[in-house]
Motif scaffolding. Sequence first.
Motif, PDB file in Angstrom:
ATOM      1  N   HIS A   1      -0.865  29.665  37.235  1.00 32.92           N
ATOM      2  CA  HIS A   1      -1.977  30.192  37.977  1.00 32.92           C
ATOM      3  C   HIS A   1      -3.190  30.331  37.438  1.00 32.92           C
ATOM      4  O   HIS A   1      -4.168  30.785  38.107  1.00 32.92           O
ATOM      5  N   SER A   2      -3.514  30.056  36.202  1.00 33.28           N
ATOM      6  CA  SER A   2      -4.571  30.200  35.357  1.00 33.28           C
ATOM      7  C   SER A   2      -5.461  28.995  35.561  1.00 33.28           C
ATOM      8  O   SER A   2      -5.030  27.814  35.502  1.00 33.28           O
ATOM      9  N   ASN A   3      -6.837  29.187  35.747  1.00 30.16           N
ATOM     10  CA  ASN A   3      -7.817  27.913  35.741  1.00 30.16           C
ATOM     11  C   ASN A   3      -7.706  27.307  34.309  1.00 30.16           C
ATOM     12  O   ASN A   3      -7.459  27.865  33.248  1.00 30.16           O
ATOM     13  N   ALA A   4      -7.603  25.944  34.643  1.00 31.25           N
ATOM     14  CA  ALA A   4      -7.605  25.020  33.433  1.00 31.25           C
ATOM     15  C   ALA A   4      -8.441  25.327  32.580  1.00 31.25           C
ATOM     16  O   ALA A   4      -8.253  25.147  31.302  1.00 31.25           O
ATOM     17  N   SER A   5      -9.778  25.600  32.776  1.00 28.78           N
ATOM     18  CA  SER A   5     -11.007  25.760  32.045  1.00 28.78           C
ATOM     19  C   SER A   5     -10.808  27.004  30.990  1.00 28.78           C
ATOM     20  O   SER A   5     -11.362  27.045  30.144  1.00 28.78           O
ATOM     21  N   LEU A   6      -9.976  27.936  31.401  1.00 30.31           N
ATOM     22  CA  LEU A   6      -9.905  29.251  30.724  1.00 30.31           C
ATOM     23  C   LEU A   6      -8.558  29.136  29.755  1.00 30.31           C
ATOM     24  O   LEU A   6      -8.566  30.234  29.105  1.00 30.31           O
ATOM     25  N   LEU A   7      -7.883  28.019  29.759  1.00 26.71           N
ATOM     26  CA  LEU A   7      -7.049  27.751  28.828  1.00 26.71           C
ATOM     27  C   LEU A   7      -7.279  27.706  27.342  1.00 26.71           C
ATOM     28  O   LEU A   7      -8.351  27.486  27.006  1.00 26.71           O
ATOM     29  N   PRO A   8      -6.357  28.442  26.225  1.00 27.60           N
ATOM     30  CA  PRO A   8      -6.777  28.231  24.765  1.00 27.60           C
ATOM     31  C   PRO A   8      -6.548  26.790  24.634  1.00 27.60           C
ATOM     32  O   PRO A   8      -5.936  25.818  25.536  1.00 27.60           O
ATOM     33  N   LEU A   9      -7.312  26.169  23.549  1.00 33.00           N
ATOM     34  CA  LEU A   9      -7.543  24.767  23.619  1.00 33.00           C
ATOM     35  C   LEU A   9      -5.931  24.064  23.076  1.00 33.00           C
ATOM     36  O   LEU A   9      -5.879  22.962  23.873  1.00 33.00           O
ATOM     37  N   GLY A  10      -5.182  24.611  22.515  1.00 35.42           N
ATOM     38  CA  GLY A  10      -3.782  24.138  22.317  1.00 35.42           C
ATOM     39  C   GLY A  10      -3.094  23.616  23.768  1.00 35.42           C
ATOM     40  O   GLY A  10      -2.620  22.794  23.891  1.00 35.42           O
ATOM     41  N   PHE A  11      -3.126  24.829  24.657  1.00 35.37           N
ATOM     42  CA  PHE A  11      -2.577  24.677  26.055  1.00 35.37           C
ATOM     43  C   PHE A  11      -3.347  23.661  26.984  1.00 35.37           C
ATOM     44  O   PHE A  11      -2.861  22.897  27.753  1.00 35.37           O
ATOM     45  N   LYS A  12      -4.832  23.511  26.668  1.00 35.37           N
ATOM     46  CA  LYS A  12      -5.398  22.617  27.445  1.00 35.37           C
ATOM     47  C   LYS A  12      -4.945  21.339  27.100  1.00 35.37           C
ATOM     48  O   LYS A  12      -4.766  20.226  27.887  1.00 35.37           O
ATOM     49  N   GLN A  13      -4.527  20.986  25.692  1.00 31.08           N
ATOM     50  CA  GLN A  13      -4.004  19.614  25.176  1.00 31.08           C
ATOM     51  C   GLN A  13      -2.630  19.391  25.796  1.00 31.08           C
ATOM     52  O   GLN A  13      -2.309  18.401  26.032  1.00 31.08           O
ATOM     53  N   ARG A  14      -1.752  20.375  25.837  1.00 27.56           N
ATOM     54  CA  ARG A  14      -0.574  20.453  26.517  1.00 27.56           C
ATOM     55  C   ARG A  14      -0.491  19.919  27.983  1.00 27.56           C
ATOM     56  O   ARG A  14       0.007  19.095  28.302  1.00 27.56           O
ATOM     57  N   LEU A  15      -1.350  20.568  28.425  1.00 24.78           N
ATOM     58  CA  LEU A  15      -1.506  20.252  29.998  1.00 24.78           C
ATOM     59  C   LEU A  15      -2.280  18.549  30.061  1.00 24.78           C
ATOM     60  O   LEU A  15      -1.679  18.052  31.253  1.00 24.78           O
ATOM     61  N   ALA A  16      -3.265  18.559  29.399  1.00 23.18           N
ATOM     62  CA  ALA A  16      -3.566  17.023  29.562  1.00 23.18           C
ATOM     63  C   ALA A  16      -2.620  15.832  29.124  1.00 23.18           C
ATOM     64  O   ALA A  16      -2.461  15.013  29.957  1.00 23.18           O
ATOM     65  N   LEU A  17      -1.690  16.311  28.295  1.00 18.67           N
ATOM     66  CA  LEU A  17      -0.569  15.304  27.816  1.00 18.67           C
ATOM     67  C   LEU A  17       0.457  15.292  28.937  1.00 18.67           C
ATOM     68  O   LEU A  17       0.934  14.193  29.454  1.00 18.67           O
ATOM     69  N   ALA A  18       0.760  16.396  29.524  1.00 15.86           N
ATOM     70  CA  ALA A  18       1.822  16.382  30.710  1.00 15.86           C
ATOM     71  C   ALA A  18       1.040  15.463  31.935  1.00 15.86           C
ATOM     72  O   ALA A  18       1.852  14.638  32.457  1.00 15.86           O
ATOM     73  N   CYS A  19      -0.302  15.795  32.319  1.00 15.34           N
ATOM     74  CA  CYS A  19      -0.932  15.001  33.546  1.00 15.34           C
ATOM     75  C   CYS A  19      -0.845  13.579  33.072  1.00 15.34           C
ATOM     76  O   CYS A  19      -0.644  12.614  33.930  1.00 15.34           O
ATOM     77  N   ALA A  20      -1.023  13.154  31.746  1.00 15.53           N
ATOM     78  CA  ALA A  20      -1.034  11.651  31.418  1.00 15.53           C
ATOM     79  C   ALA A  20       0.398  11.144  31.480  1.00 15.53           C
ATOM     80  O   ALA A  20       0.468   9.709  31.398  1.00 15.53           O
ATOM     81  N   THR A  21       1.485  11.783  31.515  1.00 14.99           N
ATOM     82  CA  THR A  21       2.772  11.478  31.369  1.00 14.99           C
ATOM     83  C   THR A  21       3.656  11.512  32.585  1.00 14.99           C
ATOM     84  O   THR A  21       4.732  11.460  32.275  1.00 14.99           O
ATOM     85  N   LEU A  22       3.233  12.275  33.327  1.00 17.36           N
ATOM     86  CA  LEU A  22       3.737  12.610  34.593  1.00 17.36           C
ATOM     87  C   LEU A  22       4.614  11.326  35.408  1.00 17.36           C
ATOM     88  O   LEU A  22       6.082  11.441  35.586  1.00 17.36           O
ATOM     89  N   HIS A  23       3.834  10.270  35.036  1.00 18.91           N
ATOM     90  CA  HIS A  23       4.464   8.939  35.743  1.00 18.91           C
ATOM     91  C   HIS A  23       5.293   7.886  34.891  1.00 18.91           C
ATOM     92  O   HIS A  23       5.344   6.945  35.203  1.00 18.91           O
ATOM     93  N   ALA A  24       5.497   8.429  33.475  1.00 19.01           N
ATOM     94  CA  ALA A  24       6.305   7.745  32.688  1.00 19.01           C
ATOM     95  C   ALA A  24       5.615   6.210  32.458  1.00 19.01           C
ATOM     96  O   ALA A  24       6.245   5.396  32.597  1.00 19.01           O
ATOM     97  N   PRO A  25       4.391   6.472  31.868  1.00 21.98           N
ATOM     98  CA  PRO A  25       3.711   5.076  31.576  1.00 21.98           C
ATOM     99  C   PRO A  25       4.304   4.198  30.757  1.00 21.98           C
ATOM    100  O   PRO A  25       4.792   4.775  29.591  1.00 21.98           O
ATOM    101  N   ALA A  26       3.983   2.839  30.566  1.00 23.14           N
ATOM    102  CA  ALA A  26       4.440   1.963  29.700  1.00 23.14           C
ATOM    103  C   ALA A  26       3.616   2.119  28.419  1.00 23.14           C
ATOM    104  O   ALA A  26       4.238   1.813  27.332  1.00 23.14           O
TER     105      ALA A  26
END
Length: 569
Positions: free
Chosen positions: A451-476
């Motif tokens: 429930h935290s705003n993405a802009s307020l995350l520590p840098l490491g967790f921003k990277q985790r979230l970005a990777l999670a969103c980029a791989t949600l659909h299991a891309p080739a």
Amino acid sequence: MVGLVKTFGTATALAGVSAALPPGSILGLVGPDGAGKTTLIRLLAGLMEPTAGTVEVLGSTPRAAGGTSQAQTGYMPQRFGLYEDLSVLDNLTLYANLRALDAATRRQRLAQLLSFTDLSSFTERLAGNLSGGMKQKLGLACALLGRPRLLLLDEPGVGVDPLSRRELWRMVSDLVAGGVTVLWSTAYLEEAERCAHIWLLDGGRLLYEGAPAQLSERVRGRVFRRRVAAGQARRTAESELAREAVLDAVIQGASVRVVAKPEAAGEFRAAGYEAVAPRLEDAYVELLGGARKGESLLARGWPTGAQAHTSAACGAAAVRADGVLVRAEGLTRRFGDFVAADNVGFEVHAGEIYGLLGPNGAGKSTTFRMLCGLLMPSGGAAHVAGVNLSRAASRARARLGYMAQKFSLYGDLSVAQNLDYFADIYGLKRAVKRERVRSMVEMFELAPLLHSNASLLPLGFKQRLALACATLHAPAVLFLDEPTSGVDPLMRREFWHHINALTTRGVAVVVTTHFMEEAEYCDRIGLIWRGRKIAEGTPDELKASVRSPALAEPTLEDAFIALIEGEAA
């Protein structure tokens, strides 16, 4: 600083830090994300006040309302803090006004700093149109307008290529020779190794204060290199890290670097292992408890075969017969008379990591954007997972994941809302969406931050979230544009642990990076300069290509610089 404490509500950023900054030298400030580095720098700059303890700068106490020490302190923030819609000269003029420089002093300082930073030819260019290295030079020039005695640099090397980073280091070294004291915060430990003195923070506490070489000595006799057959480095690194005797294992081209636990060093004094000199990063990782172990949950939960739930996974299976998932054929992009990418071509196979390296402004991001379908080429063709991007861009984009250079998620949305939004964008059906989002939250330990705003995350967790969103659909195919810029070594290891594991599932990865130790993870590298591909090969092949009597054991950074300078000569 004595007993320095800074809290934000219930969070403690600094917990009783006591230290003295040696004058007339460069002090490296290192530590993981959230260690308190930026908070400490802002306290020294007088931009905030401590909760407890005392801090003295240049003989006086900095005040958030403005103290005498602030006039003698130059501060360069972590993020580019200048006005991107103003020109280089306009930004310098604005900072000269803030420093209340008289007309004669202003003319003299501007001329000196434009010459010092080599920006004289770019005074009319908008700051937003500068390359990463030039932005950092401009930021440094603005920080130096008042002739500071103390210069505070918050991660000035982030997003800067090795050539520009070396130039930035040279400029700062010249300042120190002129009597300036510098505090240089960095996530790159090879930069910290150049410092005379370092402070290592973790969890708001000072874990180490002293010379970097002295810290490196704690692991001497426990660092080994294991050479492996072509294509076996990732598998070997994972198997080494799984051993109880191992604290850290990282890839270095066609070899694996291993740091052993103190009581287990004898196990590695055997055939196949070669003792090597310790680095600061080896000691850093050990001091913070070693690299994270265990199977990548991201790879374990990767859909395959009948479990594949999107066209992306199906597309990967369809093209693996020839093994090529990414093909760039003579990619060219012109902006008016300027050629940003000039006949760039390469192929990336399933399960391969391909690195696009080059200086800032070389054309990497332009090439990247064409391969992701975000920019149409002026000439040539791009194919991703069997789809021609010029003919079916939307279908190709459904088969790829893209992690942008800058945090590009929605900062005003919560973590949960970002995951939900990207799942909808990729067209995941309700049941699949619920399962994939749940898996990502578990894999990347995002539950406390949902429930935290993405802009307020520590840098490491921003990277985790970005990777999670980029791989949600299991891309080739996964495109990573400087994915770990500014991230500390432990978080970088965690990130690459997931990426390496995904290649075992047949995912093709294309990555850009300015961090040469990270580029060692690539199977092959294409070096881009002035829009053209000037070299290609494995990391070891590129290093071997510049080997000479004067450079008997070149690093990948040595190879990068030598190849670029060879073309420029």
